[in-house]
Design an enzyme around this catalytic site. Structure first.
Site, PDB file in Angstrom:
ATOM      1  N   SER A 137       9.955  53.862  39.672  1.00  0.00           N
ATOM      2  CA  SER A 137      10.138  52.416  39.722  1.00  0.00           C
ATOM      3  C   SER A 137       9.540  51.946  41.046  1.00  0.00           C
ATOM      4  O   SER A 137       9.978  52.383  42.109  1.00  0.00           O
ATOM      5  CB  SER A 137      11.631  52.101  39.644  1.00  0.00           C
ATOM      6  OG  SER A 137      11.841  50.715  39.793  1.00  0.00           O
ATOM      7  N   LYS A 163       6.735  52.009  36.506  1.00  0.00           N
ATOM      8  CA  LYS A 163       7.443  50.740  36.284  1.00  0.00           C
ATOM      9  C   LYS A 163       7.214  49.857  37.496  1.00  0.00           C
ATOM     10  O   LYS A 163       7.501  50.261  38.631  1.00  0.00           O
ATOM     11  CB  LYS A 163       8.930  51.043  36.069  1.00  0.00           C
ATOM     12  CG  LYS A 163       9.882  49.874  36.251  1.00  0.00           C
ATOM     13  CD  LYS A 163      11.260  50.226  35.710  1.00  0.00           C
ATOM     14  CE  LYS A 163      12.373  49.745  36.616  1.00  0.00           C
ATOM     15  NZ  LYS A 163      13.713  50.108  36.098  1.00  0.00           N
ATOM     16  N   LYS A 165       8.098  46.371  39.444  1.00  0.00           N
ATOM     17  CA  LYS A 165       9.019  45.241  39.533  1.00  0.00           C
ATOM     18  C   LYS A 165       8.191  43.960  39.548  1.00  0.00           C
ATOM     19  O   LYS A 165       7.165  43.890  40.253  1.00  0.00           O
ATOM     20  CB  LYS A 165       9.847  45.357  40.824  1.00  0.00           C
ATOM     21  CG  LYS A 165      10.817  46.524  40.797  1.00  0.00           C
ATOM     22  CD  LYS A 165      11.935  46.258  39.798  1.00  0.00           C
ATOM     23  CE  LYS A 165      13.040  47.301  39.922  1.00  0.00           C
ATOM     24  NZ  LYS A 165      14.171  47.022  39.018  1.00  0.00           N
ATOM     25  N   ASP A 190       9.576  45.400  35.099  1.00  0.00           N
ATOM     26  CA  ASP A 190      11.019  45.099  35.136  1.00  0.00           C
ATOM     27  C   ASP A 190      11.232  43.828  35.954  1.00  0.00           C
ATOM     28  O   ASP A 190      10.913  43.787  37.150  1.00  0.00           O
ATOM     29  CB  ASP A 190      11.783  46.275  35.765  1.00  0.00           C
ATOM     30  CG  ASP A 190      13.303  46.068  35.773  1.00  0.00           C
ATOM     31  OD1 ASP A 190      13.781  45.043  35.248  1.00  0.00           O
ATOM     32  OD2 ASP A 190      14.014  46.951  36.306  1.00  0.00           O
ATOM     33  N   GLU A 215      11.239  45.101  30.822  1.00  0.00           N
ATOM     34  CA  GLU A 215      12.673  45.309  31.034  1.00  0.00           C
ATOM     35  C   GLU A 215      13.335  44.020  31.532  1.00  0.00           C
ATOM     36  O   GLU A 215      12.844  43.396  32.483  1.00  0.00           O
ATOM     37  CB  GLU A 215      12.846  46.446  32.061  1.00  0.00           C
ATOM     38  CG  GLU A 215      14.289  46.868  32.293  1.00  0.00           C
ATOM     39  CD  GLU A 215      14.382  48.070  33.250  1.00  0.00           C
ATOM     40  OE1 GLU A 215      13.357  48.756  33.470  1.00  0.00           O
ATOM     41  OE2 GLU A 215      15.478  48.304  33.784  1.00  0.00           O
ATOM     42  N   ASP A 240      18.529  46.087  30.245  1.00  0.00           N
ATOM     43  CA  ASP A 240      19.243  46.808  31.305  1.00  0.00           C
ATOM     44  C   ASP A 240      20.536  46.030  31.558  1.00  0.00           C
ATOM     45  O   ASP A 240      21.582  46.306  30.942  1.00  0.00           O
ATOM     46  CB  ASP A 240      18.325  46.894  32.545  1.00  0.00           C
ATOM     47  CG  ASP A 240      18.969  47.467  33.801  1.00  0.00           C
ATOM     48  OD1 ASP A 240      20.185  47.711  33.807  1.00  0.00           O
ATOM     49  OD2 ASP A 240      18.260  47.666  34.824  1.00  0.00           O
ATOM     50  N   LYS A 264      22.258  53.107  32.027  1.00  0.00           N
ATOM     51  CA  LYS A 264      22.707  53.475  33.372  1.00  0.00           C
ATOM     52  C   LYS A 264      24.192  53.782  33.241  1.00  0.00           C
ATOM     53  O   LYS A 264      24.959  52.924  32.774  1.00  0.00           O
ATOM     54  CB  LYS A 264      22.525  52.319  34.359  1.00  0.00           C
ATOM     55  CG  LYS A 264      21.083  52.050  34.749  1.00  0.00           C
ATOM     56  CD  LYS A 264      20.979  50.917  35.754  1.00  0.00           C
ATOM     57  CE  LYS A 264      19.514  50.607  36.065  1.00  0.00           C
ATOM     58  NZ  LYS A 264      19.368  49.318  36.775  1.00  0.00           N
ATOM     59  N   GLY A 292      17.985  53.998  36.957  1.00  0.00           N
ATOM     60  CA  GLY A 292      18.429  54.478  38.266  1.00  0.00           C
ATOM     61  C   GLY A 292      18.932  53.336  39.125  1.00  0.00           C
ATOM     62  O   GLY A 292      18.636  52.166  38.859  1.00  0.00           O
TER      63      GLY A 292
HETATM   64  O1  OSB Z   1      16.743  47.242  37.539  1.00  0.00           O
HETATM   65  O2  OSB Z   1      16.411  49.290  37.226  1.00  0.00           O
HETATM   66  C1  OSB Z   1      16.737  48.381  37.972  1.00  0.00           C
HETATM   67  C2  OSB Z   1      17.278  49.723  41.516  1.00  0.00           C
HETATM   68  C3  OSB Z   1      18.387  49.005  41.894  1.00  0.00           C
HETATM   69  C4  OSB Z   1      18.921  48.084  41.026  1.00  0.00           C
HETATM   70  C5  OSB Z   1      18.341  47.883  39.769  1.00  0.00           C
HETATM   71  C6  OSB Z   1      17.229  48.610  39.378  1.00  0.00           C
HETATM   72  C7  OSB Z   1      16.683  49.521  40.294  1.00  0.00           C
HETATM   73  C8  OSB Z   1      15.473  50.283  40.026  1.00  0.00           C
HETATM   74  C9  OSB Z   1      15.260  51.535  40.827  1.00  0.00           C
HETATM   75  O3  OSB Z   1      14.600  49.944  39.256  1.00  0.00           O
HETATM   76  C10 OSB Z   1      15.405  52.761  40.038  1.00  0.00           C
HETATM   77  C11 OSB Z   1      15.469  53.959  40.957  1.00  0.00           C
HETATM   78  O4  OSB Z   1      14.433  54.355  41.482  1.00  0.00           O
HETATM   79  O5  OSB Z   1      16.583  54.494  41.150  1.00  0.00           O
HETATM   80 MG    MG Z   2      16.206  47.288  35.511  1.00  0.00          MG
END
Ligand code: OSB
Ligand code: MG
Length: 369
Positions: A137, A163, A165, A190, A215, A240, A264, A292
């Site tokens: 991510s 992924k 952001k 995402d 996402e 999510d 999650k 994660g």
């Molecule tokens: O939306 O998936 C998410 C991290 C913190 C809060 C929300 C998210 C995330 C990540 C990081 O996308 C995932 C990771 O590398 O642990």
């Molecule tokens: Mg997410």
């Protein structure tokens, strides 16, 4: 299984690189570790994934400590349970919401249960895979060039899915430029709920880039608008934030709000519920993957065990420890080799908590009996 003692620890670990999303910037992980102990002194560990701020969801480190101390731990201490499923039932019987708080206690109980049985957490959960595939991510960077550099590095390391952001102003142009350089990489976006249906033109523009999924584009608690959006996109929507239970999953799939679920464990209140969502999705041909929360090795270990279940067919966000930490708090740390992690087969979560490292990152701890 009888839990005689629980220790909560408040830790703070610096991230190697700040992680930026549509909701904010994380420079460190400020979180609670849960350790449960049985009559024989065997322990179970879990990581609480609540953040200090209520920007991803409404829970925080403080609300989680409060829920654990005042409501959740008293339900378990000194009571006999034959299986962690019963613990999940107990935590959900009367107390609403507070999924991350419930999950952390239930996950520690699962780790203890697997250790008591002398089997791995993965096999206690019914996991079948010996290795799991993982992606990365990638947070919001200062420039598209910086993002391309990170993608290149992670590709060379072998990660299996990328992924990115996104947020308003950091979306179509980013994806367009990345796709021009990498026409074929497994790519997804995402948004962490940064858009509304008023952004329909922008969201449909993302449909032209062969993304694996988008996402959580819309509100954190929505499944109605997502259904309207999904009907207009060929790209699958993955939910999510909106999914906290099997019931939420069933409703979202019934409405057509998504085609993929990010599971999650913290967000759904524990491994028991995560497994129910997995099983239902498997029976209905809906792929899932493990999300994660920038976890330390303890949370990562639980994610790896869960991902060994057969319907985790898409690479998850559980990258190797080295992408997050100068030193992780488990031994060995999590190693991803060519985007693949070997599921450990030792008892419980299969990694050893390093007391020395844990102590060095602990700000405060308290033991309850
Ligand atoms: O939306 O998936 C998410 C991290 C913190 C809060 C929300 C998210 C995330 C990540 C990081 O996308 C995932 C990771 O590398 O642990
Ligand atoms: Mg997410």
């Amino acid at each position: 299984m009888k839990i005689k003692e629980i220790t909560l620890r408040h830790l703070k670990m610096d991230l190697l690189y700040p992680f930026v999303t549509s909701f904010g910037e994380e420079k460190d992980r400020d979180f609670i570790l849960v350790e449960v102990k049985n009559e024989d002194g065997l322990t179970g560990w879990a990581e609480n994934v609540a953040m200090p701020t209520p920007y991803y969801n409404e829970e925080t480190v403080k609300t989680n400590w409060h829920m654990l101390e005042d409501f959740l731990m008293p339900l378990l201490l000194n009571r006999e349970f034959s299986h962690p499923n019963e613990i999940s039932e107990k935590l959900f019987a009367h107390i609403r919401g507070n999924y991350m708080a419930k999950a952390s206690l239930e996950m520690a109980a699962w780790d203890l249960y697997a250790r008591e049985q002398n089997i791995s957490l993965a096999s206690a959960l019914g996991g079948t895979k010996k290795t799991i595939d993982v992606g990365v991510s990638i947070g919001i960077k200062d420039s598209i060039e910086d993002t391309l550099k990170v993608i290149d590095q992670r590709r060379l390391e072998g990660y299996k899915r990328f992924k990115l952001k996104i947020k308003p102003g950091w979306d179509v142009e980013l994806i367009d430029k990345v796709r021009k350089v990498y026409p074929d990489i497994p790519l997804m976006a995402d948004a962490n709920s940064a858009y509304t249906l008023n952004d329909m033109d922008l969201l449909t523009a993302l449909d032209d880039y062969n993304l694996m999924m988008i996402e959580q584009p819309l509100a954190y608690n929505d499944i109605i608008d997502h259904a309207e959006l999904q009907a207009k996109l060929k790209t699958p929507i993955c939910l999510d934030e909106s999914i906290h239970s099997l019931a939420d999953t069933q409703k979202a799939l019934k409405l057509g709000s998504c085609k993929i679920i990010n599971i999650k464990v913290g967000r759904v209140g524990g491994l028991t519920e995560a497994k129910k969502i997995h099983d239902y999705c498997m029976a209905h041909n809906v792929p899932v993957w493990c999300g994660g929360m920038l976890e330390s090795g303890i949370g990562r270990a639980h994610n790896i065990a869960l991902t060994s279940l057969p319907n985790f067919t898409l690479p998850g966000d559980t990258a190797g420890s080295a992408l997050y930490w100068a030193e992780d708090i488990i031994e060995p740390e999590v190693i991803a080799e060519s985007g693949t992690i070997t599921v450990p087969d030792g008892p419980g979560m299969g990694y050893k908590p390093s007391m020395e490292k844990i102590d060095s990152f602990t700000l405060y701890s308290k033991t309850y009996r």
